[in-house]
Write a protein that holds these residues in place. Structure first.
Motif, PDB file in Angstrom:
ATOM      1  N   VAL A  18       0.872  -1.175   0.000  1.00 43.88           N
ATOM      2  CA  VAL A  18       0.000   0.000   0.000  1.00 43.88           C
ATOM      3  C   VAL A  18       0.906   1.221   0.000  1.00 43.88           C
ATOM      4  CG1 VAL A  18      -1.732   1.313   1.283  1.00 43.88           C
ATOM      5  CG2 VAL A  18      -1.851  -1.180   1.222  1.00 43.88           C
ATOM      6  N   THR A  19       0.725   2.081  -0.989  1.00 43.21           N
ATOM      7  CA  THR A  19       1.518   3.299  -1.091  1.00 43.21           C
ATOM      8  C   THR A  19       0.581   4.488  -0.985  1.00 43.21           C
ATOM      9  OG1 THR A  19       3.058   2.170  -2.560  1.00 43.21           O
ATOM     10  CG2 THR A  19       3.167   4.559  -2.519  1.00 43.21           C
ATOM     11  N   LEU A  20       0.901   5.383  -0.067  1.00 42.74           N
ATOM     12  CA  LEU A  20       0.084   6.580   0.132  1.00 42.74           C
ATOM     13  C   LEU A  20       0.811   7.799  -0.407  1.00 42.74           C
ATOM     14  CD1 LEU A  20      -0.984   5.960   3.837  1.00 42.74           C
ATOM     15  CD2 LEU A  20      -2.283   5.420   1.788  1.00 42.74           C
ATOM     16  N   THR A  21       0.043   8.727  -0.949  1.00 40.14           N
ATOM     17  CA  THR A  21       0.624  10.005  -1.331  1.00 40.14           C
ATOM     18  C   THR A  21       0.877  10.811  -0.062  1.00 40.14           C
ATOM     19  OG1 THR A  21      -1.495  11.154  -1.491  1.00 40.14           O
ATOM     20  CG2 THR A  21      -0.700  10.007  -3.483  1.00 40.14           C
ATOM     21  N   ARG A  22       1.660  11.858  -0.187  1.00 43.33           N
ATOM     22  CA  ARG A  22       1.934  12.723   0.968  1.00 43.33           C
ATOM     23  C   ARG A  22       0.625  13.291   1.520  1.00 43.33           C
ATOM     24  NH1 ARG A  22       5.312  13.465   4.989  1.00 43.33           N
ATOM     25  NH2 ARG A  22       5.779  15.614   5.436  1.00 43.33           N
ATOM     26  N   GLN A  23      -0.271  13.697   0.653  1.00 46.63           N
ATOM     27  CA  GLN A  23      -1.560  14.246   1.083  1.00 46.63           C
ATOM     28  C   GLN A  23      -2.386  13.198   1.822  1.00 46.63           C
ATOM     29  OE1 GLN A  23      -1.961  17.421   0.811  1.00 46.63           O
ATOM     30  NE2 GLN A  23      -3.948  17.439   1.805  1.00 46.63           N
ATOM     31  N   GLN A  24      -2.384  11.968   1.353  1.00 45.31           N
ATOM     32  CA  GLN A  24      -3.139  10.905   2.008  1.00 45.31           C
ATOM     33  C   GLN A  24      -2.580  10.587   3.385  1.00 45.31           C
ATOM     34  OE1 GLN A  24      -2.621   8.048  -1.117  1.00 45.31           O
ATOM     35  NE2 GLN A  24      -4.771   8.175  -1.748  1.00 45.31           N
ATOM     36  N   MET A  25      -1.288  10.777   3.583  1.00 46.53           N
ATOM     37  CA  MET A  25      -0.682  10.494   4.884  1.00 46.53           C
ATOM     38  C   MET A  25      -1.244  11.397   5.976  1.00 46.53           C
ATOM     39  SD  MET A  25       3.243   9.819   3.767  1.00 46.53           S
ATOM     40  CE  MET A  25       3.803   9.418   5.404  1.00 46.53           C
ATOM     41  N   PHE A  26      -1.754  12.565   5.596  1.00 50.16           N
ATOM     42  CA  PHE A  26      -2.331  13.478   6.579  1.00 50.16           C
ATOM     43  C   PHE A  26      -3.793  13.173   6.874  1.00 50.16           C
ATOM     44  CE2 PHE A  26       1.156  16.052   4.755  1.00 50.16           C
ATOM     45  CZ  PHE A  26       1.880  16.217   5.923  1.00 50.16           C
ATOM     46  N   SER A  27      -4.351  12.169   6.196  1.00 49.85           N
ATOM     47  CA  SER A  27      -5.773  11.877   6.366  1.00 49.85           C
ATOM     48  C   SER A  27      -6.043  10.883   7.487  1.00 49.85           C
ATOM     49  CB  SER A  27      -6.360  11.344   5.051  1.00 49.85           C
ATOM     50  OG  SER A  27      -5.818  10.075   4.752  1.00 49.85           O
ATOM     51  N   PHE A  28      -5.012  10.331   8.097  1.00 48.45           N
ATOM     52  CA  PHE A  28      -5.255   9.411   9.201  1.00 48.45           C
ATOM     53  C   PHE A  28      -4.421   9.811  10.410  1.00 48.45           C
ATOM     54  CE2 PHE A  28      -2.071   7.242   6.559  1.00 48.45           C
ATOM     55  CZ  PHE A  28      -1.071   7.009   7.470  1.00 48.45           C
ATOM     56  N   GLY A  29      -4.727   9.193  11.514  1.00 44.02           N
ATOM     57  CA  GLY A  29      -4.082   9.547  12.780  1.00 44.02           C
ATOM     58  C   GLY A  29      -5.001  10.467  13.564  1.00 44.02           C
ATOM     59  N   HIS A  30      -5.026  10.296  14.846  1.00 44.51           N
ATOM     60  CA  HIS A  30      -5.902  11.096  15.698  1.00 44.51           C
ATOM     61  C   HIS A  30      -5.195  12.379  16.114  1.00 44.51           C
ATOM     62  CE1 HIS A  30      -8.938  12.177  18.564  1.00 44.51           C
ATOM     63  NE2 HIS A  30      -8.055  12.172  19.539  1.00 44.51           N
ATOM     64  N   ARG A  31      -5.690  13.479  15.666  1.00 41.41           N
ATOM     65  CA  ARG A  31      -5.171  14.792  16.042  1.00 41.41           C
ATOM     66  C   ARG A  31      -6.355  15.652  16.497  1.00 41.41           C
ATOM     67  NH1 ARG A  31      -0.429  13.604  17.019  1.00 41.41           N
ATOM     68  NH2 ARG A  31       1.055  13.434  15.351  1.00 41.41           N
TER      69      ARG A  31
END
Length: 124
Positions: free
Chosen positions: A73-86
């Motif tokens: 699974v390869t994520l774009t840089r933008q997609q990497m900001f779409s997960f994780g609890h902040r």
């Protein structure tokens, strides 16, 4: 995600909690802990967002078990900001100055003698 046959997987994940990811995957997919290895090769600065399993690792395992082969699974840089609890935060900063103290309070040019910020203690 490496498929090792017969529901045996090696998961490569950027996580701060390899045991958390392993526990999550074994419960969700009914795998034994011996058959589900989780390896973190590169963590970097997780700052807490790598503590919980992310949807990308779930999707990788789902695809691997369905296809019976290794997947990536390869994520774009933008997609990497779409997960994780902040959680939403609001921060306030107040700055103040004293007209009696010259600005900047340090030297910007090199010298042979160290210059103290204040030679004598001052009460403001």
């Amino acid at each position: 995600m490496e498929w090792r046959g017969d529901k045996k997987l090696t998961v490569y994940d950027k996580t701060q909690g390899v045991v958390n990811v392993q526990n999550y995957l074994t419960k969700i997919f009914g795998l034994s802990k011996d058959d589900c290895r989780v390896i973190n090769q590169y963590m970097g600065g997780g700052f807490g967002s790598g503590l919980r399993p992310q949807y990308s690792v779930f999707l990788a395992v789902l695809a691997s078990l369905e296809l019976k082969r290794s997947v990536r699974v390869t994520l774009t840089r933008q997609q990497m900001f779409s997960f994780g609890h902040r959680p939403h935060t609001l921060q306030y900063v107040k700055l103040g100055t004293n007209p009696m103290v010259p600005w900047p309070p340090f030297s910007t040019t090199p010298s042979t003698k160290p210059r103290s910020l204040r030679s004598t203690p001052k009460t403001w």
